[in-house]
Design a protein around this motif. Sequence first.
Motif, short mmCIF file in Angstrom:
data_model
loop_
_atom_site.label_atom_id
_atom_site.label_comp_id
_atom_site.label_asym_id
_atom_site.label_seq_id
_atom_site.Cartn_x
_atom_site.Cartn_y
_atom_site.Cartn_z
N GLU A 62 0.87 -1.36 -0.01
CA GLU A 62 0.06 -0.04 0.06
C GLU A 62 0.82 1.42 0.13
N PHE A 63 2.09 1.13 0.89
CA PHE A 63 2.92 2.38 0.81
C PHE A 63 3.49 2.61 -0.56
N LEU A 64 3.90 1.57 -1.34
CA LEU A 64 4.44 1.75 -2.42
C LEU A 64 3.47 2.27 -3.37
N LEU A 65 2.39 1.93 -3.61
CA LEU A 65 1.19 2.22 -4.62
C LEU A 65 0.60 3.64 -4.19
N SER A 66 0.98 4.03 -3.01
CA SER A 66 0.13 5.39 -2.43
C SER A 66 1.01 6.59 -3.17
N HIS A 67 0.25 7.57 -3.16
CA HIS A 67 1.05 8.85 -3.54
C HIS A 67 1.53 9.77 -2.30
N THR A 68 1.93 9.15 -1.15
CA THR A 68 2.49 9.59 -0.06
C THR A 68 3.62 10.01 -0.43
N THR A 69 4.31 10.44 0.53
CA THR A 69 5.85 10.90 0.59
C THR A 69 6.75 9.69 0.50
N ALA A 70 8.20 9.92 0.20
CA ALA A 70 9.03 8.63 -0.24
C ALA A 70 9.48 8.15 1.11
N THR A 71 9.14 8.40 2.30
CA THR A 71 9.67 8.04 3.28
C THR A 71 8.76 7.22 4.27
N PRO A 72 8.77 6.01 4.45
CA PRO A 72 7.70 5.27 5.29
C PRO A 72 7.60 5.81 6.81
N ASP A 73 6.43 6.00 7.25
CA ASP A 73 6.39 6.28 8.81
C ASP A 73 6.29 4.98 9.48
N ALA A 74 6.27 5.27 10.71
CA ALA A 74 6.73 4.06 11.78
C ALA A 74 5.62 2.81 11.52
N GLU A 75 4.20 3.39 11.39
CA GLU A 75 3.10 2.56 11.03
C GLU A 75 3.35 1.63 9.99
N VAL A 76 3.92 1.90 8.69
CA VAL A 76 4.04 1.30 7.60
C VAL A 76 5.42 0.30 8.00
N VAL A 77 6.21 0.88 8.72
CA VAL A 77 7.46 -0.27 9.11
C VAL A 77 6.95 -1.19 9.59
N ASP A 78 5.93 -0.91 10.80
CA ASP A 78 5.55 -1.94 11.71
C ASP A 78 4.93 -2.79 10.90
N GLU A 79 3.90 -2.58 9.97
CA GLU A 79 2.94 -3.47 9.35
C GLU A 79 3.79 -4.30 8.49
N ALA A 80 4.95 -3.82 7.76
CA ALA A 80 5.84 -4.67 6.98
C ALA A 80 6.46 -5.54 7.87
N PHE A 81 6.80 -5.31 9.26
CA PHE A 81 7.51 -6.20 10.01
C PHE A 81 6.43 -7.34 10.28
N PHE A 82 5.43 -7.03 10.77
CA PHE A 82 4.42 -7.96 11.07
C PHE A 82 4.10 -8.76 10.04
N ARG A 83 3.88 -8.33 8.78
CA ARG A 83 3.58 -9.24 7.57
C ARG A 83 4.78 -10.27 7.51
N LYS A 84 5.95 -9.79 7.52
CA LYS A 84 7.04 -10.62 7.50
C LYS A 84 7.12 -11.68 8.53
N TYR A 85 6.87 -11.22 9.69
CA TYR A 85 6.85 -12.01 10.88
C TYR A 85 5.95 -13.40 10.55
N LYS A 86 4.70 -12.83 10.24
CA LYS A 86 3.76 -13.95 9.94
C LYS A 86 4.11 -15.03 9.10
N THR A 87 4.94 -15.00 8.13
CA THR A 87 5.49 -15.71 7.30
C THR A 87 7.09 -16.62 7.44
N MET A 88 7.24 -16.26 8.65
CA MET A 88 8.56 -16.95 9.38
C MET A 88 8.02 -18.28 9.78
N PRO A 89 9.31 -19.12 9.87
CA PRO A 89 9.03 -20.34 10.45
C PRO A 89 8.91 -20.44 11.87
N GLU A 90 8.29 -21.41 12.46
CA GLU A 90 7.77 -21.29 13.81
C GLU A 90 9.21 -21.22 14.62
#
Length: 107
Positions: A62-90
């Motif tokens: 969503e951040f990549l496709l939005s027309h917001t600034t070129a720097t992600p805010d903390a919420e975007v970084v957190d959401e990306a981390f949690f998405r990555k976390y969900k796909t990690m091995p147990e």
Amino acid sequence: MPSPLGDKLRALRQQKKLSLEQLAELTDSSKSYIWELENRDDPNPSADKISKLAAALDVTTEFLLSHTTATPDAEVVDEAFFRKYKTMPENTKKQIRKILDAWDDDE
């Protein structure tokens, strides 16, 4: 003139100190394709490619496709981390939880 997507890709890639070639390898792309995404007026990458780019750059699609600034805010970084976390091995998740628990014990 680069698109907002191209500007974001370039800025994030440079922040992570990745070359065009390195980002291409991380996303199963060619170096010239990444260059085109960064420099063309109206790039049209597939949803799969956007997803791979977002994962490699630790942001959301969503951040990549939005027309917001070129720097992600903390919420975007957190959401990306949690998405990555969900796909990690147990096992990896368990290690991360242990690290977090150890930090909590230090307080």
